[in-house]
Design a protein around this motif. Structure first.
Motif, PDB file in Angstrom:
ATOM      1  N   LEU A 175       0.812  -1.220   0.000  1.00  0.00           N
ATOM      2  CA  LEU A 175       0.000   0.000   0.000  1.00  0.00           C
ATOM      3  C   LEU A 175       0.844   1.267   0.000  1.00  0.00           C
ATOM      4  CD1 LEU A 175      -2.728  -1.034   2.607  1.00  0.00           C
ATOM      5  CD2 LEU A 175      -2.803  -1.233   0.121  1.00  0.00           C
ATOM      6  N   ALA A 176       2.163   1.109   0.081  1.00  0.00           N
ATOM      7  CA  ALA A 176       3.046   2.281   0.151  1.00  0.00           C
ATOM      8  C   ALA A 176       2.905   3.173  -1.075  1.00  0.00           C
ATOM      9  CB  ALA A 176       4.493   1.828   0.316  1.00  0.00           C
ATOM     10  N   ARG A 177       2.547   2.604  -2.208  1.00  0.00           N
ATOM     11  CA  ARG A 177       2.443   3.409  -3.426  1.00  0.00           C
ATOM     12  C   ARG A 177       1.289   4.404  -3.392  1.00  0.00           C
ATOM     13  NH1 ARG A 177      -0.980   1.224  -7.625  1.00  0.00           N
ATOM     14  NH2 ARG A 177      -2.025  -0.725  -7.015  1.00  0.00           N
ATOM     15  N   PHE A 178       0.379   4.225  -2.431  1.00  0.00           N
ATOM     16  CA  PHE A 178      -0.739   5.163  -2.303  1.00  0.00           C
ATOM     17  C   PHE A 178      -0.413   6.332  -1.364  1.00  0.00           C
ATOM     18  CE2 PHE A 178      -2.783   1.065  -3.335  1.00  0.00           C
ATOM     19  CZ  PHE A 178      -3.441   1.452  -4.511  1.00  0.00           C
ATOM     20  N   LEU A 179       0.803   6.352  -0.837  1.00  0.00           N
ATOM     21  CA  LEU A 179       1.194   7.380   0.120  1.00  0.00           C
ATOM     22  C   LEU A 179       2.067   8.443  -0.541  1.00  0.00           C
ATOM     23  CD1 LEU A 179       2.220   5.078   3.117  1.00  0.00           C
ATOM     24  CD2 LEU A 179      -0.024   6.109   2.683  1.00  0.00           C
ATOM     25  N   ARG A 180       1.923   9.660  -0.080  1.00  0.00           N
ATOM     26  CA  ARG A 180       2.810  10.733  -0.539  1.00  0.00           C
ATOM     27  C   ARG A 180       4.177  10.577   0.122  1.00  0.00           C
ATOM     28  NH1 ARG A 180       4.025  14.212   3.339  1.00  0.00           N
ATOM     29  NH2 ARG A 180       2.585  14.588   5.086  1.00  0.00           N
ATOM     30  N   SER A 181       5.163  11.238  -0.437  1.00  0.00           N
ATOM     31  CA  SER A 181       6.481  11.250   0.178  1.00  0.00           C
ATOM     32  C   SER A 181       6.393  11.935   1.541  1.00  0.00           C
ATOM     33  CB  SER A 181       7.469  12.008  -0.710  1.00  0.00           C
ATOM     34  OG  SER A 181       8.730  12.100  -0.090  1.00  0.00           O
ATOM     35  N   GLY A 182       6.980  11.299   2.556  1.00  0.00           N
ATOM     36  CA  GLY A 182       6.932  11.870   3.897  1.00  0.00           C
ATOM     37  C   GLY A 182       5.714  11.494   4.703  1.00  0.00           C
ATOM     38  N   ALA A 183       4.900  10.581   4.175  1.00  0.00           N
ATOM     39  CA  ALA A 183       3.700  10.143   4.896  1.00  0.00           C
ATOM     40  C   ALA A 183       4.098   9.404   6.175  1.00  0.00           C
ATOM     41  CB  ALA A 183       2.855   9.233   4.010  1.00  0.00           C
ATOM     42  N   VAL A 184       3.136   9.315   7.102  1.00  0.00           N
ATOM     43  CA  VAL A 184       3.382   8.723   8.418  1.00  0.00           C
ATOM     44  C   VAL A 184       2.772   7.327   8.493  1.00  0.00           C
ATOM     45  CG1 VAL A 184       2.882   8.918  10.884  1.00  0.00           C
ATOM     46  CG2 VAL A 184       3.520  10.951   9.581  1.00  0.00           C
ATOM     47  N   LEU A 185       3.542   6.386   9.016  1.00  0.00           N
ATOM     48  CA  LEU A 185       3.059   5.035   9.289  1.00  0.00           C
ATOM     49  C   LEU A 185       2.958   4.846  10.797  1.00  0.00           C
ATOM     50  CD1 LEU A 185       2.520   1.992   8.540  1.00  0.00           C
ATOM     51  CD2 LEU A 185       4.998   1.677   8.772  1.00  0.00           C
ATOM     52  N   ILE A 186       1.833   4.312  11.258  1.00  0.00           N
ATOM     53  CA  ILE A 186       1.659   3.965  12.670  1.00  0.00           C
ATOM     54  C   ILE A 186       1.129   2.534  12.712  1.00  0.00           C
ATOM     55  CG2 ILE A 186       0.557   4.538  14.864  1.00  0.00           C
ATOM     56  CD1 ILE A 186       0.062   7.365  13.703  1.00  0.00           C
ATOM     57  N   MET A 187       1.864   1.661  13.376  1.00  0.00           N
ATOM     58  CA  MET A 187       1.523   0.238  13.340  1.00  0.00           C
ATOM     59  C   MET A 187       1.767  -0.403  14.700  1.00  0.00           C
ATOM     60  SD  MET A 187       3.528  -2.658  11.136  1.00  0.00           S
ATOM     61  CE  MET A 187       3.503  -4.377  11.646  1.00  0.00           C
ATOM     62  N   THR A 188       0.820  -1.212  15.144  1.00  0.00           N
ATOM     63  CA  THR A 188       0.975  -1.958  16.391  1.00  0.00           C
ATOM     64  C   THR A 188       1.506  -3.355  16.102  1.00  0.00           C
ATOM     65  OG1 THR A 188      -0.902  -0.788  17.368  1.00  0.00           O
ATOM     66  CG2 THR A 188      -0.162  -2.779  18.483  1.00  0.00           C
ATOM     67  N   VAL A 189       2.563  -3.729  16.813  1.00  0.00           N
ATOM     68  CA  VAL A 189       3.078  -5.098  16.767  1.00  0.00           C
ATOM     69  C   VAL A 189       2.468  -5.832  17.959  1.00  0.00           C
ATOM     70  CG1 VAL A 189       5.117  -6.570  16.904  1.00  0.00           C
ATOM     71  CG2 VAL A 189       5.227  -4.375  15.687  1.00  0.00           C
ATOM     72  N   LYS A 190       1.761  -6.941  17.680  1.00  0.00           N
ATOM     73  CA  LYS A 190       1.066  -7.677  18.737  1.00  0.00           C
ATOM     74  C   LYS A 190       1.532  -9.127  18.787  1.00  0.00           C
ATOM     75  CE  LYS A 190      -3.187  -4.942  18.438  1.00  0.00           C
ATOM     76  NZ  LYS A 190      -4.662  -4.989  18.522  1.00  0.00           N
ATOM     77  N   LEU A 191       1.705  -9.623  20.005  1.00  0.00           N
ATOM     78  CA  LEU A 191       1.985 -11.030  20.225  1.00  0.00           C
ATOM     79  C   LEU A 191       0.856 -11.603  21.067  1.00  0.00           C
ATOM     80  CD1 LEU A 191       5.799 -10.947  21.040  1.00  0.00           C
ATOM     81  CD2 LEU A 191       4.720 -11.526  18.878  1.00  0.00           C
ATOM     82  N   TRP A 192       0.329 -12.734  20.664  1.00  0.00           N
ATOM     83  CA  TRP A 192      -0.851 -13.268  21.353  1.00  0.00           C
ATOM     84  C   TRP A 192      -0.540 -14.427  22.274  1.00  0.00           C
ATOM     85  CZ3 TRP A 192      -4.520 -10.071  21.715  1.00  0.00           C
ATOM     86  CH2 TRP A 192      -4.661  -9.084  20.723  1.00  0.00           C
ATOM     87  N   LYS A 193       0.668 -14.951  22.215  1.00  0.00           N
ATOM     88  CA  LYS A 193       1.083 -15.965  23.177  1.00  0.00           C
ATOM     89  C   LYS A 193       2.045 -15.301  24.154  1.00  0.00           C
ATOM     90  CE  LYS A 193       0.692 -19.810  19.920  1.00  0.00           C
ATOM     91  NZ  LYS A 193       1.412 -20.893  19.233  1.00  0.00           N
TER      92      LYS A 193
END
Length: 234
Positions: A175-193
């Motif tokens: 999906l990076a191609r839909f972002l402008r240069s300098g766009a912000v990514l916010i992502m949660t890394v989750k572990l369930w065990k």
């Protein structure tokens, strides 16, 4: 001088920590405080954070926001990101993509400031409909054609889905191609065990390695609103 409230995990750290700070002539009080010291011991390693009473209130139970006003506790994670990690980012007029959006906590927060939020999730959102929120009831892997139809470059890409972060990282890359240069990514890394800190760090490192092919200046945060098995990549 600041007045400090101590919050320790495990609780057995409360007394030795309090005794040590008292010997250092620091003011301590459990209710009448303006700073919070959070101290955690996990797998023999100590982690600490100091925050203001106002920021602490955002996480525990804000007086100006009741649970009835937000769709999920995830709301407080993204709020903390913009309050503490990205305080200078201007969301006015921004356009965002929220992956794994249901039930809608992050979408709800973003919709207060952004001109457009495209929420992608096959499940229903529980937030009230808004004209600036477009819900695509599909997986992110199926949303390419729809996103292309907007003919836009988006400013923000977010993801708080309950899935393997490494797999999600690969989806976000597409999906990076839909972002402008300098766009912000916010992502949660989750572990369930139940995992060790080293295992959590490994998942974070592997996710960052995947994302680094399209995203730069990535940093990992252990937010107060994160669980012990969550980290947030920004």
């Amino acid at each position: 001088q600041h007045v400090i409230r101590i919050m320790c995990f495990p609780k057995s750290l409360d007394k030795p920590t309090g005794d040590y700070l008292f010997r250092k002539n620091l003011n301590l009080h459990p209710t009448n405080f303006d700073r919070v010291l959070s101290l955690v011991n996990i797998d023999g390693k100590f982690y600490y954070k100091i925050l203001s009473k106002e920021t602490f209130a955002l996480i525990v139970r804000p007086s100006w926001e009741s649970d009835a006003q937000v769709s999920s506790r995830a709301h407080f994670k993204i709020k903390e990101v913009f309050e503490r990690v990205l305080p200078s980012l201007n969301l006015k007029g921004a356009k965002a993509i929220d992956i794994g959006a249901a039930p809608g906590g992050w979408t709800e927060f973003l919709s207060q400031f952004c001109d457009l939020v495209v929420a992608i999730d096959p499940s229903d959102l529980t937030i009230p409909p808004k004209p600036n929120v477009h819900h695509l009831k599909m997986l992110s892997s199926e949303a390419t054609e729809k996103l292309t139809s907007y003919s836009l470059q988006f400013d923000i890409l977010t993801m708080d889905a309950n899935a393997d972060a490494r797999k999600i990282s690969r989806e976000l890359m597409k999906l990076a191609r839909f972002l402008r240069s300098g766009a912000v990514l916010i992502m949660t890394v989750k572990l369930w065990k139940r995992s060790s800190t080293n295992q959590t760090d490994k998942h974070v490192e592997e996710s960052q390695l995947i994302l680094s092919k399209e995203f730069c200046d990535l940093k990992t945060f252990w937010l107060f609103a994160n669980s012990s098995l969550e980290r947030t990549i920004v």
